[in-house]
Design a protein around this motif. Structure first.
Motif, short mmCIF file in Angstrom:
data_model
loop_
_atom_site.label_atom_id
_atom_site.label_comp_id
_atom_site.label_asym_id
_atom_site.label_seq_id
_atom_site.Cartn_x
_atom_site.Cartn_y
_atom_site.Cartn_z
N MET A 1 0.83 -1.20 0.00
CA MET A 1 0.00 0.00 0.00
C MET A 1 0.86 1.25 0.00
O MET A 1 0.79 2.11 -0.86
N THR A 2 1.74 1.31 1.02
CA THR A 2 2.56 2.52 1.11
C THR A 2 3.81 2.36 0.25
O THR A 2 4.91 2.18 0.73
N HIS A 28 -7.37 21.46 -4.85
CA HIS A 28 -6.98 21.27 -3.46
C HIS A 28 -5.85 20.25 -3.34
O HIS A 28 -5.52 19.55 -4.31
N TYR A 30 -5.27 17.35 -1.90
CA TYR A 30 -5.43 15.93 -2.17
C TYR A 30 -5.42 15.67 -3.67
O TYR A 30 -4.74 14.77 -4.17
N GLN A 34 -3.06 13.40 -6.17
CA GLN A 34 -3.67 12.39 -7.06
C GLN A 34 -3.26 12.62 -8.51
O GLN A 34 -2.89 11.70 -9.23
N GLN A 48 2.30 13.23 1.92
CA GLN A 48 1.67 14.40 2.53
C GLN A 48 2.70 15.25 3.26
O GLN A 48 2.61 16.48 3.30
N GLY A 49 3.67 14.55 3.82
CA GLY A 49 4.69 15.23 4.62
C GLY A 49 5.54 16.19 3.81
O GLY A 49 6.18 17.08 4.38
N TYR A 52 2.34 19.24 1.75
CA TYR A 52 1.74 20.40 2.42
C TYR A 52 2.76 21.46 2.81
O TYR A 52 2.53 22.65 2.58
N PRO A 53 3.92 21.06 3.34
CA PRO A 53 4.93 22.11 3.58
C PRO A 53 5.28 22.86 2.29
O PRO A 53 5.44 24.08 2.31
N LEU A 55 3.29 23.36 -0.34
CA LEU A 55 2.17 24.25 -0.65
C LEU A 55 2.22 25.52 0.19
O LEU A 55 2.05 26.63 -0.32
N HIS A 56 2.48 25.32 1.47
CA HIS A 56 2.52 26.49 2.34
C HIS A 56 3.69 27.38 2.03
O HIS A 56 3.61 28.60 2.14
N ARG A 57 4.79 26.75 1.60
CA ARG A 57 5.96 27.53 1.23
C ARG A 57 5.63 28.40 0.01
O ARG A 57 5.94 29.58 -0.03
N ALA A 77 -13.00 22.52 1.07
CA ALA A 77 -11.58 22.23 0.92
C ALA A 77 -10.84 23.52 0.57
O ALA A 77 -11.44 24.49 0.13
N LYS A 78 -9.52 23.47 0.78
CA LYS A 78 -8.70 24.64 0.50
C LYS A 78 -8.18 24.51 -0.93
O LYS A 78 -7.41 23.59 -1.25
#
Lengths: 116, 848
Positions: A1-2, A28, A30, A34, A48-49, A52-53, A55-57, A77-78
């Motif tokens: 899976m991972t 958004h 997710y 995808q 995800q790790g 998101y950092p 995106l925020h950057r 959603a954002k």
């Protein structure tokens, strides 16, 4: 899976990919993951790790703006959207990436590059 | 968006971040369910894929760039919570820090007031002090001839001022003398001083040519004249000479240099107030007149120095005898109270004080470090948990450092009022100039804050590093710290004991003479230029008149009245190669009755007798241990021993070894003699009558009348003050030692919790465990005690003279101090162990 990504993305490449994906339409987090996964035919899996950092950057650098809106399933959603500054950045980044790959390919394919 | 707006929006952002990630999570779960997984499985799988949610959030926050500020606020808040959770620790830590930082703040504040702050005068930056130097000579004074020459010729100085402090003067008929300074007539105008009443000296009016005048200080005006403005224009008597008060300087007026006089007199009238003096005319008169100047606009101190140097060469031609070889002029900032000049050969006071102060801070920090280490051991679990939750080492390290910093700053905050309080006391007790304020200025604030940071680094860095690295430590350093602390506390405690006992001893033991009902009258004849014949006549007359006074039992004269004089004379003889210190005195025959010193052998002096001496018993015994001293020749062979009297501690109360020799006064001694009067009742009731008698004999003299009890009290109170200060220092040292030891033992216990638990489980008794844990500290404590006792024993030999007859090896002080110290240390050490005994054996072992 991972399943981890098949290879490590070079530093800064993720930002370029995100900008490219967001350039198409407001999207958004997710869906960004995808879409990259889908377009790369499952070769790239964005954790995800790191997503998101990144995106925020990018938002912090004003390449992206975000606003909250409903998804097709009706959830809030954002959504990220490219700014004018982001568009310019995407262009220059893309150009420099292309030049880089070209140069790297040139060197790698050069017959004298290998020692016999 | 600037960082402030971001910070204010932090809460919203946190919420959004949370919602964003939750949306991702839920969507991923929904997708997995759509792929056919059960909801529980989908959730578990997603959670696994996500990894540490908190970590992702932290990374997002970090990439926003607001993190440093947000996290520092967060860390501070967290740190405050942690500190509030253990108030005992926090309080101890802050007190320790306040002591360490407070001492350095106090030292810096004093330095700041003396050397950094400008005194409140107009345009302080251009006020300079001018001194002469040569390779061989250093003097603060400049001859008046040179000052006048510089004043008339120097273009780099817009004004030249001169000051000269005078010997204390008698004001009207007061007993308490006042301080006066002679100043050039441009002194007040040059400094921009203003008058609270009347006017100040004024060069244009040329006060020096008119009748004698003076300007009062605000302080004297208030104290002596009740702030009455009508004093202006009135005449007062200074040293018996009339002078007109022309005005009062304003309260804020600050004198140059360290002088803080009660009144100012014109320098040009010096020879009127001090008869026979010629400081201005005599070019060889040197050393007392100080020179000050104001730089002309745009002139630097170096420029001024250069110009004055060339003027000095011209001066040399005028006064070849006055100007030194290679003389040069030094120009320094003048608008400071005091200047720390590092002349060659002078002790490096500033670096030494700085080092000492830093050492105190370092000791305080070392102790606190030990305490912190112990706490760190207790917090190991919390820190482990944070690492397990994905915190990075650097982040945890920073969090802990922030905590230390908070502690350091709290220490600074606590240090400020501490240093302020002590500084105020110092200023009040040293009767500092009124412009000096104990209130901290920006420099002090900056310094204290900086010391808080330094302290935080000193005490916090190593223990914190150790906590983060999760290493165990058992170093020789700790043992050394304990050893040094115990030694230092031991020294201070024993000294405190010795001094307290000495003070009690002085108070309750017989000094060998009776001082309670005796008055000393110092006519001050030598200051007024009495010849021996005049002095003898005056003394005879005064004595006769006093004898006739009702209530007076005996009257005598002595060159050195006991207890009253601040200066005593000491001579010595060598007896068989051993030096014997002797206090000589020149007395009239009645002295022994007046002081009630018993005659043991022989006889007293007879009136007018010469070449006779009387020895104190101990001196006689030291000089001739076996023989009868009466009739023996003393030293040079001229003087014959005629009597032996009891030992006294008249000259120095604290010296039980004192031996005395008494001579009859010679003619040359008379101008310097004082009169001693024994009263039948309360001696103070005689004072008005004595004053009246003295005034009727000679109107020019203003005798100082002092009861000997006042001298005795002064002696004792000095000893009491020293004892109090040493006790305080001893208390602080013990406190620090306790904190240090407590911390180290706590640390040792926490390191061996498991071992203690096993021993408890196996049924070991408490005493055995106690000895096992404490063994490590027994040696350092023992070594510290021995070192402390040894150094005190050496030190006390130097202190003998202030010990007032207590042996420097007084066993009660030593044993008492050691017992107190050991008891306190044992309590400090056994507290953490006692706590360990209460631990739940099963749980501890299970946990480990």
């Amino acid at each position: 899976m991972t399943t981890p990504s098949k290879f490590d993305l070079p530093q800064g490449t993720l930002d370029l990919l995100i900008l490219r994906v967001v350039a198409l339409e407001p999207i958004h987090g997710y869906a960004i993951a995808q879409r990259i996964q889908m377009i790369s035919k499952e070769a790239l899996q964005i954790q995800q790790g790191s997503l998101y950092p990144a995106l925020h950057r990018l938002e912090n650098k004003n390449f992206l703006v975000a606003e909250w809106g409903p998804t097709e399933t009706g959830r809030e959603a954002k959504f990220y959207r490219l700014t004018a500054k982001g568009r310019t950045q995407l262009k220059t980044e893309t150009e420099s990436w292309e030049r880089l790959t070209e140069v790297v390919a040139m060197i790698l394919q050069h017959p004298l590059g290998e020692r016999s | 968006m600037n960082w402030f707006q971001r910070l204010s929006k932090t809460q919203r952002m946190e919420k959004e971040l949370d919602a964003e990630l939750r949306f991702h999570f839920e969507t991923q779960v929904a997708d997995k369910i759509r792929e056919g997984l059960s909801e529980a499985d989908a959730r578990r799988a997603t959670r696994l894929e996500f990894g540490g949610l908190a970590q992702i959030k932290e990374d997002c926050r970090e990439s926003r760039g607001t993190l440093w500020l947000v996290s520092i606020v967060q860390d501070l808040r967290f740190g405050a919570r942690i500190l509030a959770r253990s108030p005992g620790f926090s309080f101890t830590a802050i007190v320790v820090l306040a002591l360490g930082i407070g001492v350095s703040t106090l030292a810096f504040s004093l330095y700041n007031i003396a050397a950094l702050q400008s005194i409140p005068v107009r345009d302080p930056a251009t006020v300079v002090r001018i001194q002469r130097r040569s390779p061989e000579n250093i003097t603060p004074g400049v001859p008046y001839a040179s000052i006048a020459f510089y004043r008339d010729n120097a273009k780099s100085l817009s004004a030249v001022m001169a000051t000269m402090s005078a010997a204390p003067l008698v004001l009207n008929q007061d007993e308490k003398r006042i301080g006066a300074t002679f100043v050039s007539s441009n002194y007040f105008s040059g400094l921009g001083g203003s008058a609270a009443a009347g006017r100040l000296f004024d060069e244009t009016r040329d006060d020096s040519a008119s009748a004698p005048v003076c300007v009062l200080s605000f302080r004297l005006w208030q104290r002596k004249f009740g702030g009455d403005p009508s004093i202006v224009g009135k005449s007062i008597h200074l040293g018996g000479r009339p002078a007109t008060v022309i005005g009062v300087a304003s309260e804020t007026f600050a004198s140059l240099g360290t002088d803080d006089p009660d009144l100012w007199l014109p320098l040009l009238q010096h020879s009127y107030f001090v008869e026979g003096s010629k400081p201005l005319a005599d070019s060889n008169f040197d050393g007392l007149i100080e020179m000050w100047g104001r730089l002309a606009p745009g002139v630097s101190m170096t420029n001024a120095e250069q110009e004055l140097l060339s003027l000095t060469d011209q001066l040399r031609k005028l006064y070849p005898a006055v100007i030194w070889d290679h003389e040069y002029i030094v120009v320094t900032p003048g608008a400071h109270f005091f200047q720390f000049e590092g002349g060659p050969g002078s002790p490096p006071v500033l670096p030494l004080v700085g080092l000492l102060v830093f050492l105190i801070l370092a000791i305080a920090c070392a102790n606190l470090g030990g305490l912190l280490l112990a706490r760190g051991a207790g917090r190991q679990r919390e820190i482990q948990l944070r690492f397990d939750l994905g915190a990075r080492k650097l982040r945890v390290f920073r969090q802990l450092l922030t905590e230390n910093l908070l502690l350091g700053l709290l220490g600074s905050v606590a240090a400020l009022p501490l240093s302020y309080g002590v500084l105020r006391l110092v200023l009040v007790y040293s009767s500092a100039p009124s412009w000096m304020s104990a209130l901290p200025d920006w420099r002090v604030f900056l310094f204290t804050t900086a010391m808080g940071f330094v302290a935080a680094l000193l005490f916090g860095f190593l223990p914190t590093l150790q906590m983060v690295r999760r290493k165990k430590n058992r170093s020789l350093w700790h043992q050394f710290v304990v050893c040094a602390q115990v030694g230092a506390s031991c020294v201070l405690l024993i000294l405190a004991g010795l001094l307290v006992r000495a003070t009690l001893h002085t108070l309750y033991s017989d000094p060998g003479f009776a001082y309670e009902q005796v008055l000393s009258i110092d006519p001050g004849m030598s200051e007024h230029g009495f010849t021996p014949a005049q002095a003898k006549a005056y003394l005879d007359q005064l004595q006769n008149r006093l004898r006739a006074l009702p209530g007076v039992t005996t009257v005598s004269i002595a060159k050195i009245p006991p207890l009253v004089n601040t200066e005593v004379m000491i001579t010595s003889i060598d007896v068989d190669g051993r030096r014997v210190m002797i206090y000589p005195n020149w007395v009239s025959p009645e002295f022994f009755q007046t002081m009630r010193i018993p005659l043991l052998r022989g006889r007293y002096f007879q009136a007018g007798e010469k070449n006779a001496v009387i020895l104190s018993q101990s001196l006689a015994r030291k000089r001739w241990p076996a023989d009868d001293p009466i009739g023996k020749q003393w030293k040079n062979g001229k003087d014959i021993v005629i009597g032996v009297v009891g030992d006294t501690r008249a000259m120095e109360l604290n010296n039980t070894d004192a031996t005395e020799i008494y001579y009859p006064p010679t003619a040359d001694d008379f101008p310097g003699m004082s009169v001693l009067v024994r009263a039948a009742g309360d001696p103070n009731t005689l004072t008005p009558a004595i004053k009246a008698i003295a005034g009727s004999i000679d109107t020019g003299l203003f005798p100082t009348i002092t009861p000997l009890t006042a001298g005795f009290r002064k002696n004792v109170s000095q000893a009491e003050q020293v004892a109090a200060i040493i006790s305080l220092l001893g208390g602080i040292a013990i406190f620090l030692a306790v904190v240090g030891l407590f911390g180290l033992v706590s640390f040792a216990v926490s390191q061996r919790t498991k071992e203690i638990a096993i021993r408890l489980a196996l049924g070991a008794n408490h005493a055995r465990i106690l000895s096992v844990v404490l063994r490590r500290f027994a040696w350092p404590v023992l070594v510290g005690l021995i070192a402390g006792v040894a150094s005190t024993a050496c030190l006390s030999q130097i202190l003998r003279r202030v010990l007032y007859g207590i042996s420097g090896l007084d066993p009660i002080s030593y044993v008492g101090a050691m017992a107190v110290l050991l008891a306190i240390l044992t309590a400090a050490a056994s507290l953490p162990i006692r706590r360990a005994f209460q631990l739940d054996v099963a749980r501890t072992l299970h946990f480990e």
